[in-house]
Design a protein around this motif. Structure first.
Motif, mmCIF file in Angstrom:
data_model
loop_
_atom_site.group_PDB
_atom_site.id
_atom_site.type_symbol
_atom_site.label_atom_id
_atom_site.label_comp_id
_atom_site.label_asym_id
_atom_site.label_seq_id
_atom_site.Cartn_x
_atom_site.Cartn_y
_atom_site.Cartn_z
ATOM 1 N N TYR C 44 0.835 -1.204 0.000
ATOM 2 C CA TYR C 44 0.000 0.000 0.000
ATOM 3 C C TYR C 44 0.868 1.253 0.000
ATOM 4 O O TYR C 44 0.577 2.222 -0.705
ATOM 5 C CB TYR C 44 -0.901 0.017 1.235
ATOM 6 C CG TYR C 44 -2.347 -0.345 0.972
ATOM 7 C CD1 TYR C 44 -3.127 0.415 0.120
ATOM 8 C CD2 TYR C 44 -2.936 -1.428 1.594
ATOM 9 C CE1 TYR C 44 -4.447 0.097 -0.106
ATOM 10 C CE2 TYR C 44 -4.261 -1.765 1.366
ATOM 11 C CZ TYR C 44 -5.015 -0.991 0.516
ATOM 12 O OH TYR C 44 -6.321 -1.298 0.292
ATOM 13 N N PRO C 97 -6.979 6.046 1.873
ATOM 14 C CA PRO C 97 -6.207 4.911 2.381
ATOM 15 C C PRO C 97 -4.891 5.295 3.050
ATOM 16 O O PRO C 97 -4.238 4.412 3.593
ATOM 17 C CB PRO C 97 -5.931 4.084 1.114
ATOM 18 C CG PRO C 97 -5.961 5.049 0.010
ATOM 19 C CD PRO C 97 -6.871 6.167 0.412
ATOM 20 N N ALA C 101 -4.384 2.342 5.648
ATOM 21 C CA ALA C 101 -3.969 1.177 4.870
ATOM 22 C C ALA C 101 -2.468 0.958 4.920
ATOM 23 O O ALA C 101 -2.014 -0.160 4.691
ATOM 24 C CB ALA C 101 -4.433 1.318 3.424
ATOM 25 N N ASN C 105 -2.344 -0.655 8.753
ATOM 26 C CA ASN C 105 -2.187 -2.058 8.408
ATOM 27 C C ASN C 105 -0.954 -2.639 9.070
ATOM 28 O O ASN C 105 -0.972 -3.743 9.610
ATOM 29 C CB ASN C 105 -2.010 -2.165 6.891
ATOM 30 C CG ASN C 105 -2.987 -3.116 6.285
ATOM 31 O OD1 ASN C 105 -3.430 -4.044 6.946
ATOM 32 N ND2 ASN C 105 -3.330 -2.905 5.045
ATOM 33 N N ASN C 123 -7.655 -8.645 3.624
ATOM 34 C CA ASN C 123 -6.701 -7.543 3.617
ATOM 35 C C ASN C 123 -5.976 -7.479 2.278
ATOM 36 O O ASN C 123 -5.831 -6.413 1.678
ATOM 37 C CB ASN C 123 -5.702 -7.756 4.759
ATOM 38 C CG ASN C 123 -4.954 -6.498 5.113
ATOM 39 O OD1 ASN C 123 -5.361 -5.408 4.721
ATOM 40 N ND2 ASN C 123 -3.870 -6.644 5.826
ATOM 41 N N SER C 126 -8.258 -6.314 -0.341
ATOM 42 C CA SER C 126 -8.430 -4.867 -0.259
ATOM 43 C C SER C 126 -7.378 -4.157 -1.110
ATOM 44 O O SER C 126 -7.687 -3.209 -1.840
ATOM 45 C CB SER C 126 -8.337 -4.451 1.205
ATOM 46 O OG SER C 126 -7.760 -3.189 1.338
ATOM 47 N N TRP C 127 -6.125 -4.650 -1.052
ATOM 48 C CA TRP C 127 -5.086 -4.002 -1.862
ATOM 49 C C TRP C 127 -5.371 -4.195 -3.352
ATOM 50 O O TRP C 127 -5.219 -3.278 -4.149
ATOM 51 C CB TRP C 127 -3.699 -4.556 -1.515
ATOM 52 C CG TRP C 127 -2.617 -3.876 -2.299
ATOM 53 C CD1 TRP C 127 -2.181 -2.594 -2.133
ATOM 54 C CD2 TRP C 127 -1.873 -4.420 -3.388
ATOM 55 N NE1 TRP C 127 -1.195 -2.309 -3.059
ATOM 56 C CE2 TRP C 127 -0.981 -3.419 -3.842
ATOM 57 C CE3 TRP C 127 -1.854 -5.656 -4.027
ATOM 58 C CZ2 TRP C 127 -0.098 -3.617 -4.897
ATOM 59 C CZ3 TRP C 127 -0.968 -5.850 -5.072
ATOM 60 C CH2 TRP C 127 -0.095 -4.838 -5.500
ATOM 61 N N SER C 178 -12.115 -1.544 -1.280
ATOM 62 C CA SER C 178 -10.855 -1.665 -0.549
ATOM 63 C C SER C 178 -10.969 -0.956 0.789
ATOM 64 O O SER C 178 -10.511 -1.450 1.814
ATOM 65 C CB SER C 178 -9.714 -1.104 -1.393
ATOM 66 O OG SER C 178 -9.427 0.217 -1.046
ATOM 67 N N SER C 179 -11.639 0.180 0.771
ATOM 68 C CA SER C 179 -11.820 0.940 1.996
ATOM 69 C C SER C 179 -12.711 0.180 2.982
ATOM 70 O O SER C 179 -12.412 0.092 4.180
ATOM 71 C CB SER C 179 -12.400 2.282 1.588
ATOM 72 O OG SER C 179 -12.765 3.046 2.628
ATOM 73 N N THR C 182 -10.759 -2.780 4.480
ATOM 74 C CA THR C 182 -9.811 -2.360 5.503
ATOM 75 C C THR C 182 -10.541 -2.016 6.799
ATOM 76 O O THR C 182 -10.160 -2.471 7.881
ATOM 77 C CB THR C 182 -9.019 -1.131 5.016
ATOM 78 O OG1 THR C 182 -8.399 -1.460 3.779
ATOM 79 C CG2 THR C 182 -7.976 -0.729 6.013
#
Lengths: 102, 249, 554
Positions: C44, C97, C101, C105, C123, C126-127, C178-179, C182
């Motif tokens: 990320y 992010p 992120a 993360n 996770n 999400s990326w 993705s948001s 997360t």
């Protein structure tokens, strides 16, 4: 309520499932019948009320919410809260844009 | 509570969590994993609630603004087909519950049976939905360039409108029926999309269930899918009265 | 070295631990298929840096165009596309992010003493969602761009432009997943994965603020999703939900859009506030003053944040009564923000303050965020808003909060945790210089814009009356300095990957659990799950730990 209920891992007796099922079908019938009666303002209110009862039955028993961890219940609560916030705050604008004619 | 029984966990019986083959490395115990999974699934459904919540907000505003148009447009829907679909979906919810129950009792045959039944009920639901959509397309009630106001400015030309006893609407009100049908297609379309996704997962589960994936004590996936399927059912429980049953008397 | 707390191991003997999350596996696939939250955080970090530099270059183009009153560098429609893409990239692909992120993360599981996030596969997904959305947005940009402004206001976006609204809308929709992933992951992790003894009120404040931001992500993003889908359907199929000619209400679009996009600014700023709490406490050697108040103010910001969205619409035609209510509620959000600022100030009071780079950035944050927040109160006041909205005042306000606030916080956090992430220190003097350059450049860029706004220069135009030129030249000059300030960290942080001093486990002598393990950490984070037996930010506990170590070694 005993300890293990926190694990959210219960087997629902099929008897309960059938009872819920019957109640739901009865709800559909009731909604249809009620919608053909002239209840004035109460028509939509009753329809939504029946739907709410049905949805609660599904959530509590079919979805095991009754036996789920507290945080799961909390997430449902926050969902309802946010939904009501969205409705109420949007309505705040629309209702006060034209008082009376809403 | 007499309406349910508690499962004794494999992990608890074995005493040591390392022995459970279903425990992911990041968790300390099977209970922690089950709680986290259940919570995550509910949070996901929370996002779904907000997703449909946007649509319901739009519905609420326009239903109040354009009530006569919503009434006339709603009369174009068939309560019979909608009602049948409601019962079908509720029944599929029941069969899904029984599927979860079979998985928990480790009955492979009945799990596959109930999953297939759920899938079939979904197919019939979507079939009926398709029949309804087709009729709307043919009558040009699908919003867009070809939208036709015929049934609303001249209800006598439309047997469905005649049966509902609709009166001709002034042109400006009749035009607002397009907003209703925009919402009708957006809401039922999103709902149908969720069902199609769900049925894809159902097929995947039926395939996996044949090789005993869910009947050896690890039922989490079936349970989480059950939550999703019931949620789709709940959305329909609201859509049915809100879209089909506006001022039917 | 009395003016610093940095404690580095003896450089002649120190080396980076052989086994760590970076050396655990090798090869590109080991990164692309990783479930390790630390590696995903790094992925990320690389990708948001790319988007940041891209968005920054677009900002550079904007400032260059505004150097002269005429629209000479860019044609007006190109200018529209450039500022739109600047907004879209910076907001959806950098700010949202940015801290959660990357730093979140990486450090959230370490801070609460967990081996990983609760859902590692999600996770990683999400990326990938982020990258898919980002690449789609890039594609939209390359094949013609979009010129609606990042707000996609209807009916402009649905009827009056012929640019890539659909592609960009879908890109944002996808990156929304993705948001959500997360946020969902963080909430579950914080609830279910805390180490023994790690009670809610022993959590570092970074965790609290990320929790609050995650709640906003989970509750708000889906509403943006459905709104964008409706816009896309309106463009493709022609449904009439926001179309005034068919009876739709364009204002309803704005209600739904801002229902997400106002809380989104708290998604952006809250994790940054968490970073500031960590940094301020560490570099003044004191427990954060009013820990509970700061923790709950994060939650309060999250909750209040959902009740104020219509202040973006005061001049759009919502009812006067709604303006009144939303204006009042907007003032309320200032309260928890102020609680944070005051508590940080009181943390500094009588602390042993040292001026390492993260602390300089944190000071920058406190000053600039306060100005940004106060001008937000001006804008929340409906009377002044009517004069100031849609002028450069808004632009300056937003950039003070987001660039002066959030970006400063991001850089503070990046420098603060860099030794933990890489095992090496960044060069201190250069980075202090870069932090000061950033601060000066930032003020020179955006302070003139407040004045321009009050003088009435409207935003989103490529040309302006000649009497505004002096201030615009200042602003562009500042942007050049700011650009240097952002390029410097890119250079020296990359340099430090190979040549930086070995950092050791705890160069700052900070108290968080993430500092009690090796740097860079092991893939499984801890050799054994830690037991939290003290409060957060307990520096006396840290001293006792060190004495114990000395006693056992000596």
């Amino acid at each position: 309520m005993s300890e293990p209920q926190e694990s959210g891992h219960r087997i629902i007796n099929p008897r309960v499932s059938f009872l819920v099922y019957l109640a739901l079908v009865a709800g559909v019938g009731l909604t249809i019948v009620a919608s053909y009666q002239n209840l004035g303002i109460f028509n939509p209110i009753l329809a939504v009320a029946i739907a709410l009862v049905q949805a609660s039955l599904v959530a509590l028993f079919s979805m095991h919410l009754k036996y789920s961890p507290r945080v799961s219940k909390l997430s449902v609560g926050s969902g309802i809260f946010m939904l009501l916030t969205l409705f109420a705050m949007v309505l705040l604008d629309y209702m006060s844009r034209a008082w009376g004619s809403w | 509570m007499s309406d349910s029984t508690v499962i004794a966990h494999d992990g608890l019986e074995a005493g040591h969590h390392e022995h459970s083959p279903h425990l992911h490395h990041q968790f300390e115990s099977v209970e922690q994993q089950a709680d986290a999974g259940n919570f995550a699934m509910w949070l996901f459904l929370l996002t779904e609630v907000m997703f449909f919540g946007g649509l319901f907000t739009v519905y609420m505003i326009y239903r109040n603004w354009y009530y006569p148009a919503f009434v006339a447009a709603s009369h174009q829907l068939s309560v019979k087909l909608g009602g049948i679909n409601s019962v079908l979906l509720i029944t599929s919810s029941l069969t899904m519950t029984l599927g979860v129950w079979s998985a928990q009792l480790r009955r492979k045959g009945s799990l596959i049976f109930f999953l297939m039944l759920t899938f079939l009920l979904g197919v019939v639901f979507l079939g009926i939905k398709g029949v309804e959509y087709k009729e709307k397309f043919e009558k040009h009630h699908f919003p867009g360039a070809n939208y036709s106001l015929q049934s609303f400015v001249n209800p006598a030309s439309d047997p469905v409108a005649v049966a509902a006893g609709d009166k001709p609407l002034p042109l400006d009100i009749a035009q607002r029926t397009e907003v209703y049908f925009s919402l009708y297609f957006a809401m039922t379309g999103m709902h149908a999309l969720h069902m199609i996704v769900g049925m894809g997962i159902l097929l995947f589960m039926i395939f996996r269930a044949r090789s005993d994936a869910y009947t050896t004590g690890h039922t989490a996936f079936v349970e989480y899918f059950g939550l999703y399927w019931h949620f789709v059912d709940i959305i329909w429980i609201f859509l049915f009265p809100l879209l089909y049953l506006i001022n039917r008397h | 070295m009395s003016d610093t707390i940095v404690l580095l191991p003896d450089q002649s003997t120190a080396r980076i631990p052989k086994r760590n999350y970076l050396t655990q596996e090798n090869g590109l696939l080991s990164w692309l298929l990783t479930r390790d939250h630390k590696r995903i955080g790094i992925l990320y970090l690389i990708s948001i840096s790319f988007f940041f530099l891209l968005g920054g270059s677009l900002a550079g183009l904007i400032r260059l165009e505004l150097l002269t009153p005429q629209s000479d560098l860019l044609a007006t429609d190109t200018y529209n596309k450039v500022f739109t893409m600047h907004g879209v990239i910076m907001i959806f692909f950098f700010l949202v992010p940015s801290v959660p992120a990357t730093l979140g993360n990486f450090f959230l599981p370490l801070m609460i003493g967990a081996k990983d996030l609760a859902l590692p596969k999600m996770n990683l997904a999400s990326w990938y969602m982020y990258m898919a959305g980002g690449l789609l947005a890039l594609w939209a940009m390359i094949t013609g761009g979009v010129d609606t402004g990042w707000t996609f206001t209807t009916p402009l976006s649905t009827h009056f432009v012929n640019t890539n609204v659909i592609t960009t809308g879908l890109a944002i929709f996808i990156s929304g997943f993705s948001s959500i992933f997360t946020g969902l992951n963080f909430i579950v992790t914080i609830h279910k994965m805390r180490a023994p003894g790690m009670t809610w009120f022993r959590l570092p404040l970074f965790v609290w603020s990320n929790y609050a931001a995650s709640v906003l992500m989970v509750l708000g993003t889906p509403v943006l999703g459905i709104t964008l889908i409706l816009v896309v359907l309106e463009r493709t199929v022609g449904i009439g939900i926001f179309d005034p000619t068919k009876g739709g209400d364009p204002l309803l679009f704005q209600h739904l859009f801002w229902f997400y996009s106002h809380p989104a600014v708290y998604i952006m700023i809250l994790p940054g506030m968490g970073v500031i709490s960590e940094v301020i406490s560490t570099f003044s050697r004191k427990r954060v003053f009013g820990y509970t108040a700061v923790a709950f103010s994060s939650v309060a910001i999250a909750v209040f944040g959902f009740f104020v969205w219509a202040h973006h619409m005061f001049i759009m035609g919502i009812s006067n009564y709604a303006v009144l209510v939303f204006s009042l509620l907007t003032m309320l959000v200032a309260v928890p923000s102020a609680i944070k600022i005051f508590n940080w100030a009181l943390t500094l009071y009588k602390g042993s303050i040292t001026f390492e780079t993260p602390m300089i950035y944190a000071f920058g944050f406190m000053g600039l965020f306060t100005i940004g927040g106060m001008t937000g109160v001006f804008l929340g006041t409906s009377g002044t808003d009517i004069h100031l909205t849609e002028t450069y005042f808004i632009v300056a306000h937003f950039h003070f909060v987001m660039v002066g606030g959030m970006l400063m916080a991001f850089l503070a956090g990046l420098h603060f945790w860099w030794p933990k992430m890489t095992g090496r220190m960044y060069p201190e003097k250069v980075s202090q210089f870069a932090a000061v350059v950033t601060f000066i450049g930032f003020n020179l860029t955006f302070f003139p814009q407040f004045i321009l706004g009050t003088l009435g220069m409207p935003r989103r135009y490529a040309s302006y009356p000649p009497e505004f030129q002096v201030l615009n030249v200042f602003s562009t000059a500042g942007a050049t300095i700011l650009g240097v300030g952002y390029l410097l960290p890119v250079l020296y942080l990359t340099w430090s990957l190979k040549y930086g001093a070995i950092a050791g486990d705890n160069p700052w002598q900070a108290t968080g659990l993430e500092w009690q393990t090796q740097s860079p950490p092991l893939t499984e984070n801890f050799t054994q799950i830690p037991i939290m037996d003290h409060e957060a930010y307990d520096y006396e506990w840290l001293e006792r730990q060190k004495e114990k170590e000395v006693a056992s070694v000596g």
